[in-house]
Structures are given as structure tokens and as C-alpha cells.
Design a protein around this motif. Structure first.
Motif, PDB file in Angstrom:
ATOM      1  N   ILE A   2       0.930  -1.204  -0.052  1.00 41.07           N
ATOM      2  CA  ILE A   2      -0.060   0.091  -0.042  1.00 41.07           C
ATOM      3  C   ILE A   2       1.066   1.386  -0.081  1.00 41.07           C
ATOM      4  O   ILE A   2       1.969   1.252   0.735  1.00 41.07           O
ATOM      5  CB  ILE A   2      -0.988   0.073   1.288  1.00 41.07           C
ATOM      6  N   PHE A   3       0.620   2.186  -0.855  1.00 35.16           N
ATOM      7  CA  PHE A   3       1.178   3.450  -0.885  1.00 35.16           C
ATOM      8  C   PHE A   3       0.435   4.481   0.061  1.00 35.16           C
ATOM      9  O   PHE A   3      -0.469   4.960  -0.476  1.00 35.16           O
ATOM     10  CB  PHE A   3       1.283   4.061  -2.317  1.00 35.16           C
ATOM     11  N   ILE A   9      -4.460  10.154  -2.537  1.00 40.69           N
ATOM     12  CA  ILE A   9      -5.890   9.784  -1.549  1.00 40.69           C
ATOM     13  C   ILE A   9      -6.507  11.244  -1.315  1.00 40.69           C
ATOM     14  O   ILE A   9      -5.752  12.265  -0.780  1.00 40.69           O
ATOM     15  CB  ILE A   9      -5.344   8.976  -0.381  1.00 40.69           C
ATOM     16  N   GLY A  10      -7.935  10.818  -1.422  1.00 41.81           N
ATOM     17  CA  GLY A  10      -8.738  12.322  -1.412  1.00 41.81           C
ATOM     18  C   GLY A  10      -8.785  13.250  -2.625  1.00 41.81           C
ATOM     19  O   GLY A  10      -9.663  13.940  -2.625  1.00 41.81           O
ATOM     20  N   MET A  79      -0.074  -1.855  -4.949  1.00 39.92           N
ATOM     21  CA  MET A  79       0.621  -2.646  -5.976  1.00 39.92           C
ATOM     22  C   MET A  79       0.556  -4.134  -5.489  1.00 39.92           C
ATOM     23  O   MET A  79       0.843  -4.245  -4.298  1.00 39.92           O
ATOM     24  CB  MET A  79       2.123  -1.735  -5.999  1.00 39.92           C
ATOM     25  N   GLY A  80       0.562  -4.807  -6.642  1.00 32.86           N
ATOM     26  CA  GLY A  80       0.503  -6.072  -6.319  1.00 32.86           C
ATOM     27  C   GLY A  80       1.176  -7.108  -7.453  1.00 32.86           C
ATOM     28  O   GLY A  80       1.350  -6.499  -8.385  1.00 32.86           O
ATOM     29  N   SER A  97      13.146  -1.645  -8.301  1.00 30.12           N
ATOM     30  CA  SER A  97      13.017  -0.665  -9.437  1.00 30.12           C
ATOM     31  C   SER A  97      11.515  -0.686 -10.028  1.00 30.12           C
ATOM     32  O   SER A  97      11.085   0.350 -10.393  1.00 30.12           O
ATOM     33  CB  SER A  97      13.640  -1.502 -10.761  1.00 30.12           C
ATOM     34  N   PHE A  98      10.458  -1.582  -9.595  1.00 28.08           N
ATOM     35  CA  PHE A  98       9.321  -1.648  -9.979  1.00 28.08           C
ATOM     36  C   PHE A  98       8.494  -0.546  -9.061  1.00 28.08           C
ATOM     37  O   PHE A  98       7.567   0.450  -9.366  1.00 28.08           O
ATOM     38  CB  PHE A  98       8.553  -2.872 -10.022  1.00 28.08           C
ATOM     39  N   VAL A  99       8.875  -0.592  -7.721  1.00 26.78           N
ATOM     40  CA  VAL A  99       8.328   0.477  -6.822  1.00 26.78           C
ATOM     41  C   VAL A  99       8.639   1.719  -7.313  1.00 26.78           C
ATOM     42  O   VAL A  99       7.877   2.920  -7.136  1.00 26.78           O
ATOM     43  CB  VAL A  99       8.752  -0.202  -5.320  1.00 26.78           C
ATOM     44  N   SER A 100       9.802   2.072  -7.580  1.00 24.65           N
ATOM     45  CA  SER A 100      10.288   3.266  -8.002  1.00 24.65           C
ATOM     46  C   SER A 100       9.530   3.882  -9.473  1.00 24.65           C
ATOM     47  O   SER A 100       8.997   4.813  -9.349  1.00 24.65           O
ATOM     48  CB  SER A 100      11.975   3.299  -8.409  1.00 24.65           C
TER      49      SER A 100
END
Length: 115
Positions: A2-3, A9-10, A79-80, A97-100
Motif C-alpha cells: 500500500i502506498f 488519496i482524497g 501494488m501487487g 525498480s518496480f516500486v520506483s
């Protein structure tokens, strides 16, 4: 994953603008019903034969999704990794690298929605 501090958000947008903006960034509105929609951005790790999805959950706060003027609010960003046959695993660690890359997409979407 979860980011929590995505800055999305919002944030609110009408459906037509959110669809247009998200599509330009490579997101697809997959799941939707009358009051909520999910936007997915697919990332492929061809070396390891894995797929990751950055997912943006939204909910209509004014109107319904069949109306392009409906106002949607972003509720969650996560993300999953894909699982067989049709799911996403949100607990498995995701390569940095994918999170970035996901964080960059989040920032691009945030800038476009705040403009």
C-alpha cells in the motif's frame, strides 16, 4: 503493498478527465460498477516472467460512473504481483525498480490531477 503517502488519496476529478489523464499515463479502467472504479497500470518483468499492477481505487462522490461528469475521489493506491489465475498478491515483496517506477507514475498522475 500500500502506498500510504502517495498524495493521491482524497484527490477528486470528474470521470471524463480522470479517464483521459489516466489513459495518457498508461492506466486502464478495468473494474468498475455504478459507484466505484479501479485504474490499473501493468508493469512486466520479462527477465523473471512476472507482472505487477499499480492499482488506483476510486469512488463516485457525486453521480454515477455512466455519467462523464460524475466526480470520483481516490480512496487507495496499492501494488501487487499477479497470481494464477486472476488475482493480485499484495504481500509479496516487489523489486525496488518496480516500486520506483510506480512512484513515478503516482507522481505524474498527482501532478495532472492537481493542475
Amino acid at each position: 503493498m500500500i502506498f500510504e503517502n502517495s498524495g493521491l488519496i482524497g484527490l477528486k476529478s470528474d470521470l471524463a478527465y480522470l479517464d483521459e489523464t489516466a489513459e495518457k499515463l498508461g492506466f486502464v479502467r478495468w473494474q468498475w460498477e455504478y459507484t466505484r472504479a479501479t485504474y490499473d497500470f501493468k508493469m512486466e518483468d520479462k527477465k523473471n516472467n512476472k507482472e505487477y499492477y499499480l492499482r488506483i481505487n476510486t469512488r463516485a462522490v457525486e453521480g454515477k460512473l455512466e455519467n462523464p461528469d460524475a466526480i470520483l475521489a481516490i480512496e487507495a493506491v496499492y501494488m501487487g504481483i499477479t497470481t494464477f489465475p486472476h488475482g493480485l498478491d499484495y504481500e509479496t515483496p516487489i523489486p525496488a525498480s518496480f516500486v520506483s517506477a510506480a512512484e513515478q507514475k503516482i507522481e505524474q498522475l498527482k501532478r495532472n490531477l492537481e493542475a
